[in-house]
Motif scaffolding. Sequence first.
Motif, PDB file in Angstrom:
ATOM      1  N   HIS A 145       0.820  -1.354  -0.112  1.00 37.80           N
ATOM      2  CA  HIS A 145      -0.064   0.046  -0.011  1.00 37.80           C
ATOM      3  C   HIS A 145       0.762   1.275  -0.105  1.00 37.80           C
ATOM      4  O   HIS A 145       2.140   1.161  -0.090  1.00 37.80           O
ATOM      5  CB  HIS A 145      -0.906  -0.073   1.207  1.00 37.80           C
ATOM      6  N   LEU A 197      -3.347  -0.989  -7.255  1.00 40.39           N
ATOM      7  CA  LEU A 197      -4.720  -1.261  -7.685  1.00 40.39           C
ATOM      8  C   LEU A 197      -5.054  -2.431  -8.572  1.00 40.39           C
ATOM      9  O   LEU A 197      -5.527  -3.435  -8.405  1.00 40.39           O
ATOM     10  CB  LEU A 197      -5.436  -0.059  -7.861  1.00 40.39           C
ATOM     11  N   ARG A 241      -6.124  -6.273  -8.444  1.00 40.54           N
ATOM     12  CA  ARG A 241      -6.960  -6.764  -9.196  1.00 40.54           C
ATOM     13  C   ARG A 241      -6.799  -8.334  -9.968  1.00 40.54           C
ATOM     14  O   ARG A 241      -7.391  -8.945  -9.991  1.00 40.54           O
ATOM     15  CB  ARG A 241      -7.584  -5.928 -10.310  1.00 40.54           C
ATOM     16  N   THR A 269      -4.236  -4.655  -1.153  1.00 39.14           N
ATOM     17  CA  THR A 269      -3.800  -3.503  -0.884  1.00 39.14           C
ATOM     18  C   THR A 269      -4.735  -2.540  -0.250  1.00 39.14           C
ATOM     19  O   THR A 269      -5.848  -3.167   0.347  1.00 39.14           O
ATOM     20  CB  THR A 269      -3.646  -2.707  -2.358  1.00 39.14           C
ATOM     21  N   ALA A 327      -7.156   1.236  -0.232  1.00 34.72           N
ATOM     22  CA  ALA A 327      -7.556   2.372  -1.002  1.00 34.72           C
ATOM     23  C   ALA A 327      -8.938   2.913  -0.665  1.00 34.72           C
ATOM     24  O   ALA A 327      -9.822   2.046  -0.486  1.00 34.72           O
ATOM     25  CB  ALA A 327      -7.242   2.192  -2.675  1.00 34.72           C
ATOM     26  N   SER A 348     -11.406   5.212  -5.651  1.00 28.54           N
ATOM     27  CA  SER A 348     -10.479   4.639  -6.718  1.00 28.54           C
ATOM     28  C   SER A 348     -11.282   3.583  -7.709  1.00 28.54           C
ATOM     29  O   SER A 348     -10.707   3.601  -8.843  1.00 28.54           O
ATOM     30  CB  SER A 348      -9.451   3.909  -6.040  1.00 28.54           C
ATOM     31  N   GLU A 349     -12.494   3.505  -7.545  1.00 28.94           N
ATOM     32  CA  GLU A 349     -13.505   2.714  -8.286  1.00 28.94           C
ATOM     33  C   GLU A 349     -14.343   3.626  -9.105  1.00 28.94           C
ATOM     34  O   GLU A 349     -15.203   2.933  -9.738  1.00 28.94           O
ATOM     35  CB  GLU A 349     -14.118   1.492  -7.419  1.00 28.94           C
ATOM     36  N   THR A 396     -14.643  -5.589  -9.779  1.00 30.66           N
ATOM     37  CA  THR A 396     -13.258  -5.531  -9.698  1.00 30.66           C
ATOM     38  C   THR A 396     -12.402  -6.539  -9.650  1.00 30.66           C
ATOM     39  O   THR A 396     -11.241  -6.641  -9.772  1.00 30.66           O
ATOM     40  CB  THR A 396     -12.769  -4.316  -8.992  1.00 30.66           C
ATOM     41  N   ARG A 435      -8.543  -4.291   0.550  1.00 29.26           N
ATOM     42  CA  ARG A 435      -8.944  -4.804  -0.491  1.00 29.26           C
ATOM     43  C   ARG A 435      -8.339  -6.182  -0.863  1.00 29.26           C
ATOM     44  O   ARG A 435      -6.941  -6.058  -1.112  1.00 29.26           O
ATOM     45  CB  ARG A 435      -8.656  -4.077  -1.773  1.00 29.26           C
TER      46      ARG A 435
END
Length: 341
Positions: A42, A86, A90, A97, A99, A103-104, A148, A251
């Motif tokens: 991160h 990110l 994914r 990570t 966030a 961020s999405e 995602t 995440r």
Amino acid sequence: MTIKKTQLARRSVLQLGAAALATPALMRASWAQETFVCKIAHSEAIGSPFTNAFDKWVTMLNERSEGRIDAQHFPASQLGGLAQLLEMSRIGTIQVTAAGPDSEEAIAPEIAATAGAPGFIYKNEAHVDAVLQGDIGQEISQIAREKTGVEFIAYGEVGFRHLLTKMPVTDLASLQGVKLRVPEVRIWVDFWKTLGANPTPLPYSEQYSALSTGVIDGLDSDYFSVLGFKWHEQAKYILPTYHWFLPKAIRMNAAWLDSLPEDLQELCRNSAKEVFEEQRTINRAGADQALEDLKSAGCIVNPFPAEEKAKWEEKSAGLFDQFGATSPETAAMIGKIRALG
């Protein structure tokens, strides 16, 4: 010789039978000892409550799994900037990570709304908890999984954001034209443009150099990050705006999580919730002290009266409808968040 041969044959059959019976147990033992590498990377500052929480979680995962999970921690953008992390989370290059849900925005704007979009959406910390620790938090985790490939297994936070600038900013008039670093996310750009600043999208890791070279005049951040990344060495004026509350979703790559035995899946989810509940408590308790530390380091804090804050809220209020127009789901999410406040 015949008797001996018969005895040897019987012994061989018994040995083979014992080996056959032992095979499933051996397979189970081997499977139980399989090691699952969990890279946690991160962009939070070393020494911040958020990074300290990850340190604790890594130890917890390694110890409670009895070595079946090999959790490894890479803070402060050691493996890349936020956009890279990110994408890596994914596709599974890293397993975890952190966030903000903002961020999405491009993939799932209804998730982005829970990160405070488009500013001044959260009234206080109790409002944040009502949203993220309740049904909405579960809902956006499921949406993230579907759209995602990551699951939001817990929510930490860096708290409310404030302005840090190289010259005093005390009201809307003095904000005009100020070059502020923003994430590479449209919500943030639109918010500061609406208020009259000059938003400059930059990666998180470039803020110190951008301040020192004059690429930007300031940034918005929580107090812990200002201290941790030493941005106050380049800009010393603080305006406590409380304009944005930034939760951070923990995440985890969903495919990796699903590949774990059920007991380890449960361990990941439950331990993350445990650690980041504590992180939220520590973060909130320490925010005032972090501000005092910044004052001691030479920062000047200008007042932000309620009547001035009301002007900022009024000027940016139209962004709720603008951002909600992204999709019916986004408008509905904004409505649900505001209804809880």
